[in-house]
Design a protein around this motif. Structure first.
Motif, PDB file in Angstrom:
ATOM      1  N   ARG A   1       0.972  -1.044  -0.145  1.00 55.85           N
ATOM      2  CA  ARG A   1       0.007  -0.032   0.045  1.00 55.85           C
ATOM      3  C   ARG A   1       0.981   1.266  -0.048  1.00 55.85           C
ATOM      4  O   ARG A   1       0.648   2.233  -0.851  1.00 55.85           O
TER       5      ARG A   1
ATOM      6  N   TYR B   1      -8.158  -0.950   0.467  1.00 58.22           N
ATOM      7  CA  TYR B   1      -7.266   0.076  -0.107  1.00 58.22           C
ATOM      8  C   TYR B   1      -6.979   1.398   0.894  1.00 58.22           C
ATOM      9  O   TYR B   1      -5.815   1.920   1.089  1.00 58.22           O
ATOM     10  N   LEU B   2      -7.922   1.663   1.815  1.00 57.33           N
ATOM     11  CA  LEU B   2      -7.811   2.657   2.890  1.00 57.33           C
ATOM     12  C   LEU B   2      -7.156   2.018   3.951  1.00 57.33           C
ATOM     13  O   LEU B   2      -7.950   0.870   4.644  1.00 57.33           O
TER      14      LEU B   2
ATOM     15  N   ARG C   1      -8.133   4.574  -6.508  1.00 56.89           N
ATOM     16  CA  ARG C   1      -7.041   5.775  -6.636  1.00 56.89           C
ATOM     17  C   ARG C   1      -7.455   6.808  -7.879  1.00 56.89           C
ATOM     18  O   ARG C   1      -7.265   8.045  -7.721  1.00 56.89           O
TER      19      ARG C   1
ATOM     20  N   GLY D   1      -9.658   9.449  -7.060  1.00 53.86           N
ATOM     21  CA  GLY D   1      -9.196  10.501  -6.239  1.00 53.86           C
ATOM     22  C   GLY D   1      -8.994  10.225  -4.752  1.00 53.86           C
ATOM     23  O   GLY D   1      -8.274  11.148  -3.826  1.00 53.86           O
ATOM     24  N   LEU D   2      -9.196   9.088  -4.333  1.00 52.04           N
ATOM     25  CA  LEU D   2      -8.769   8.578  -2.647  1.00 52.04           C
ATOM     26  C   LEU D   2      -7.294   8.536  -2.776  1.00 52.04           C
ATOM     27  O   LEU D   2      -6.528   7.835  -3.445  1.00 52.04           O
ATOM     28  N   GLN D   3      -6.669   8.798  -1.584  1.00 57.25           N
ATOM     29  CA  GLN D   3      -5.304   8.481  -0.964  1.00 57.25           C
ATOM     30  C   GLN D   3      -5.459   7.427  -0.039  1.00 57.25           C
ATOM     31  O   GLN D   3      -6.280   7.513   1.141  1.00 57.25           O
ATOM     32  N   PRO D   4      -4.532   6.310   0.160  1.00 58.23           N
ATOM     33  CA  PRO D   4      -4.561   4.950   0.988  1.00 58.23           C
ATOM     34  C   PRO D   4      -4.564   5.813   2.683  1.00 58.23           C
ATOM     35  O   PRO D   4      -5.329   5.164   3.367  1.00 58.23           O
TER      36      PRO D   4
ATOM     37  N   TRP E   1      -8.151  -1.251  -6.554  1.00 55.77           N
ATOM     38  CA  TRP E   1      -7.230  -0.326  -5.916  1.00 55.77           C
ATOM     39  C   TRP E   1      -7.249   0.898  -6.971  1.00 55.77           C
ATOM     40  O   TRP E   1      -6.911   1.881  -6.510  1.00 55.77           O
TER      41      TRP E   1
ATOM     42  N   GLN F   1      -5.918   8.580   3.859  1.00 49.88           N
ATOM     43  CA  GLN F   1      -7.125   9.502   4.137  1.00 49.88           C
ATOM     44  C   GLN F   1      -8.084   8.626   4.945  1.00 49.88           C
ATOM     45  O   GLN F   1      -8.337   7.517   4.749  1.00 49.88           O
TER      46      GLN F   1
ATOM     47  N   ALA G   1       0.994   3.957  -2.889  1.00 52.10           N
ATOM     48  CA  ALA G   1       0.752   5.543  -2.574  1.00 52.10           C
ATOM     49  C   ALA G   1       1.719   6.284  -3.321  1.00 52.10           C
ATOM     50  O   ALA G   1       1.541   7.394  -3.566  1.00 52.10           O
ATOM     51  N   GLU G   2       2.966   5.900  -3.264  1.00 53.11           N
ATOM     52  CA  GLU G   2       4.174   6.479  -4.053  1.00 53.11           C
ATOM     53  C   GLU G   2       4.160   6.411  -5.546  1.00 53.11           C
ATOM     54  O   GLU G   2       5.138   6.767  -6.238  1.00 53.11           O
TER      55      GLU G   2
END
Length: 265
Positions: free
Chosen positions: A15, A153-154, A41, A44-47, A37, A49, A19-20
């Motif tokens: 994960r 994912y989160l 992304r 617009g989601l970031q893992p 996943w 958040q 994210a990178e």
């Protein structure tokens, strides 16, 4: 059933790498979860958040759409039986419609877990709101789904277990999902069979909501007649086939989903 034996720490590392921007890290996940996943992304989601929950639609008790009310009625008896067998504090069971909105639920009356409280009738739980979950995968891919711990994912959902089974409408299209979500672990191989039967039974109840048709049951093993495993055909007064459940479609070699060919019985 989607499953994985990858260690949770390896998933945490995957994960962080994803994210990178390292898409290669997704290889530790089954393909349907990889795709989820990626969709999360893209939304617009970031893992790292927090989940973004939309406001409840309605008051949590009254559903505005007729199809939602019908599906909820057909699923509710199954949720009650599943809850009696597998429910408890720290767990919830629900049915979501094809848009991921919860339309029926069973939960402990004193549930206070922050991760479970937002799951309410009228709340949408899609990938664009909370990322990868078993219901989201089932709705997207028409598959039974299992998402455990850091397969979500989160990162916020690392303590969560969820297992789901898709539901199909009278045309064989995915119309919703039935799910168990909770904190901790359960035996997926045990739950899968029960949730599949609950989904089949709910789908069969949809046939009993049809008017002006005759229902014909079929099975190669008569012991399964009257059970969730029976095939069902809905035949109109003129003999035209109106609908067939997924068991009947398989037995008769009919298309898995979509409109049926013109057949007279």
């Amino acid at each position: 059933m989607i499953a994985t034996t990858v260690g949770q720490q390896q998933l945490v590392a995957a994960r962080a790498a994803f994210a990178e921007g390292d898409a290669r890290s997704l290889s530790v996940l089954p393909l349907p979860l990889q795709q989820s996943w990626l969709r999360s992304r893209a939304a617009g989601l970031q893992p790292g958040q927090e989940p973004v929950y939309r406001p409840l639609q309605g008051d949590g008790r009254h559903l505005s759409e007729r199809d939602d009310r019908r599906l909820a009625r057909c699923v509710q008896p199954e949720l009650e039986q599943l809850w009696a067998a597998f429910g408890g504090r720290g767990w919830t069971m629900f049915c979501a419609n094809r848009e991921g909105m919860v339309i029926a639920q069973q939960a402990h009356g004193l549930e206070d877990a922050p991760l479970l409280r937002p799951i309410q009738v009228g709340r949408r739980l899609g990938e664009s709101e909370i990322g990868t979950t078993a219901p989201a995968v089932s709705l997207a891919d028409d598959l039974p789904a299992l998402v455990r711990g850091n397969e979500h994912y989160l990162q916020r959902f690392a303590p969560v277990f969820c297992l789901s089974e898709p539901l199909h409408d009278l045309d064989g299209q995915v119309c919703g999902v039935i799910d168990i979500t909770g904190l901790g672990e359960r035996d997926p191989s045990l739950l899968q069979g029960y949730f599949r039967q609950a989904a089949l039974a709910s789908e069969n109840r949809l046939f009993h909501t049809l008017a002006d048709v005759h229902l014909l049951a079929l099975q190669h093993d008569p012991r399964w007649l009257g059970s969730p495993l029976q095939g069902l055909l809905a035949v109109q007064e003129d003999g035209q086939l109106r609908a067939a459940n997924r068991v009947a479609r398989r037995l008769l070699g009919l298309p898995r989903r979509g409109p049926l060919p013109l057949l007279s019985l």
